[in-house]
Design a protein around this motif. Structure first.
Motif, PDB file in Angstrom:
ATOM      1  N   GLU A  61       0.792  -1.334  -0.233  1.00  0.00           N
ATOM      2  CA  GLU A  61      -0.027  -0.158  -0.044  1.00  0.00           C
ATOM      3  C   GLU A  61       0.656   1.205  -0.220  1.00  0.00           C
ATOM      4  O   GLU A  61       0.635   2.054  -0.710  1.00  0.00           O
ATOM      5  N   ARG A  64       2.458   1.723  -3.408  1.00  0.00           N
ATOM      6  CA  ARG A  64       1.299   2.154  -4.279  1.00  0.00           C
ATOM      7  C   ARG A  64       0.958   3.681  -4.064  1.00  0.00           C
ATOM      8  O   ARG A  64       0.952   4.336  -5.193  1.00  0.00           O
ATOM      9  N   ARG A  65       0.812   3.996  -2.983  1.00  0.00           N
ATOM     10  CA  ARG A  65       0.668   5.618  -2.718  1.00  0.00           C
ATOM     11  C   ARG A  65       1.735   6.355  -3.544  1.00  0.00           C
ATOM     12  O   ARG A  65       1.224   7.611  -4.048  1.00  0.00           O
ATOM     13  N   ALA A  67       3.603   5.641  -5.610  1.00  0.00           N
ATOM     14  CA  ALA A  67       3.866   5.658  -7.272  1.00  0.00           C
ATOM     15  C   ALA A  67       2.647   6.555  -7.584  1.00  0.00           C
ATOM     16  O   ALA A  67       2.610   7.313  -8.914  1.00  0.00           O
ATOM     17  N   GLU A  68       1.491   6.687  -6.771  1.00  0.00           N
ATOM     18  CA  GLU A  68       0.448   7.276  -7.291  1.00  0.00           C
ATOM     19  C   GLU A  68       0.672   8.841  -7.128  1.00  0.00           C
ATOM     20  O   GLU A  68       0.245   9.785  -8.041  1.00  0.00           O
ATOM     21  N   ASN A  69       1.478   9.160  -6.040  1.00  0.00           N
ATOM     22  CA  ASN A  69       1.744  10.659  -5.620  1.00  0.00           C
ATOM     23  C   ASN A  69       2.836  11.071  -6.507  1.00  0.00           C
ATOM     24  O   ASN A  69       2.883  12.517  -6.503  1.00  0.00           O
ATOM     25  N   PRO A  71       4.278  10.632  -9.635  1.00  0.00           N
ATOM     26  CA  PRO A  71       4.522   9.742 -11.051  1.00  0.00           C
ATOM     27  C   PRO A  71       5.687  10.043 -11.603  1.00  0.00           C
ATOM     28  O   PRO A  71       6.333  11.216 -11.509  1.00  0.00           O
ATOM     29  N   HIS A  87       8.037  13.826  -1.039  1.00  0.00           N
ATOM     30  CA  HIS A  87       7.172  12.875  -0.632  1.00  0.00           C
ATOM     31  C   HIS A  87       7.697  12.268   0.534  1.00  0.00           C
ATOM     32  O   HIS A  87       7.176  11.770   1.686  1.00  0.00           O
ATOM     33  N   ALA A 115       7.432  -2.646 -13.147  1.00  0.00           N
ATOM     34  CA  ALA A 115       7.099  -0.811 -13.116  1.00  0.00           C
ATOM     35  C   ALA A 115       8.522  -0.257 -13.363  1.00  0.00           C
ATOM     36  O   ALA A 115       8.379   0.792 -14.136  1.00  0.00           O
TER      37      ALA A 115
END
Lengths: 186, 186
Positions: A61, A64-65, A67-69, A71, A87, A115
């Motif tokens: 998680e 994932r967060r 990678a999302e925040n 890019p 970050h 990825a």
DNA sequence: TAGCGGTAAGTATTCATTTACTTATCGGAG
DNA sequence: CTCCGATAAGTAAATGAATACTTACCGCTA
């Protein structure tokens, strides 16, 4: 108090993130997670199966967060490094968690190989330095995380002026370092 | 079997280094250390006082060896980074140990602040980049350790040719990256 | 009333640390 | 030189506190 399975699940995950980020997998205590989540041990086993599965879920998680925040920005790697720095500054748990995952449960971190491949290819197109794309990625990551990974004895050597100004200066340094490393040189 | 306290002490320290490097402090088992050292638990307590003291001794010794084997070279930071890379390549335990110390027992790593100060001052004299001396040290360290700290999913992306040639190429990249970061630029 | 979200009290291990005991080494008295 | 006893090195087993995981139970809600 209303009954909400999803909310409980999330509270457990949040508590686990804090606990494992602080103490690692071996040092993390299931009971502390339960009480911190205002739940209890039984629910952890019901929802996540066990300590190790919970740890893996926590790490996944967090990544994932991230990678999302943050890019990828193959066209401006220096600014991207700055974003990664930001970050990690905002969510220190993420870096600690992934360091611990790498040390204690390398199998849980091994997956996202694909990825990385995308980023590598993207970098390859926009780079003309003597460094290979993988080199570039490895070093940019390293520089972006350098401040948070350095021993306190080293980072504490700076003149202690304004706190937020110190952080801002570090971010600027990160960007400059990457720029210089990647500049088209002599 | 002869009785030799010093030899036993050393065997315990060596076993502890391997154990803690592999499993960390919380994950390290006193009994495994004892049997691996061909000694027993009692001796660990006799010579080192306890698990935590043993861990600290292990970390201190690893850092001491490293400082001894890779002396600072303020005049040629790029080659120095290469040497640091070599050392970590040859003794992977050191880096794992210090990462773990930083995560699990930050107080054990906090001390060598003075050792850093010297390096910082030395760097300060020989540098004309927009980066401060502390910046430079932090980033040079980061680049030197980048390969060993990167997740396997990323480093495994390289073309797998000759093993030793891959390592040599990585070392060359480290040196180049530092050179470029520090070159007197526009 | 049936089943799910939740609670609380076990259970069985694991693990750091200690206690009680055995064996080797060595300097000096006989 | 030889034996003797004190001290240090080494062993094995016990203790007791945590700790991951389970079992048995409760009550709300659909």
């Amino acid at each position: 108090m209303p009954r909400d399975a999803d909310a409980t699940k999330e509270r457990i995950l949040a508590a686990a993130t804090a606990e494992f980020a602080t103490h690692g997998y071996a040092g993390g205590r299931v009971e502390r997670i339960a009480s911190q989540a205002k739940s209890n041990v039984r629910m952890i086993y019901a929802y996540y199966g066990g300590k190790s599965s919970l740890f893996d879920a926590t790490v996944a998680e967090a990544l994932r967060r991230m990678a999302e925040n943050v890019p990828p920005r193959p066209d401006d790697l220096a600014e991207w490094a700055g974003d990664v720095f930001d970050h990690h500054q905002r969510f220190p748990d993420v870096l600690r968690l992934s360091m611990w995952a790498q040390l204690e449960r390398p199998e849980a971190t091994a997956e996202p190989s694909e990825a990385y491949r995308d980023k590598t290819l993207a970098v390859a197109t926009a780079d003309a330095s003597p460094l290979s794309p993988v080199d570039v990625l490895v070093f940019v990551y390293a520089i972006a995380q350098a401040w948070q990974l350095s021993p306190a004895g080293l980072t504490g050597l700076e003149e202690a002026t304004d706190e937020s100004e110190t952080v801002a200066a570090r971010r600027r340094s990160v960007v400059i370092a990457v720029e210089r490393m990647l500049q088209k040189g002599p």
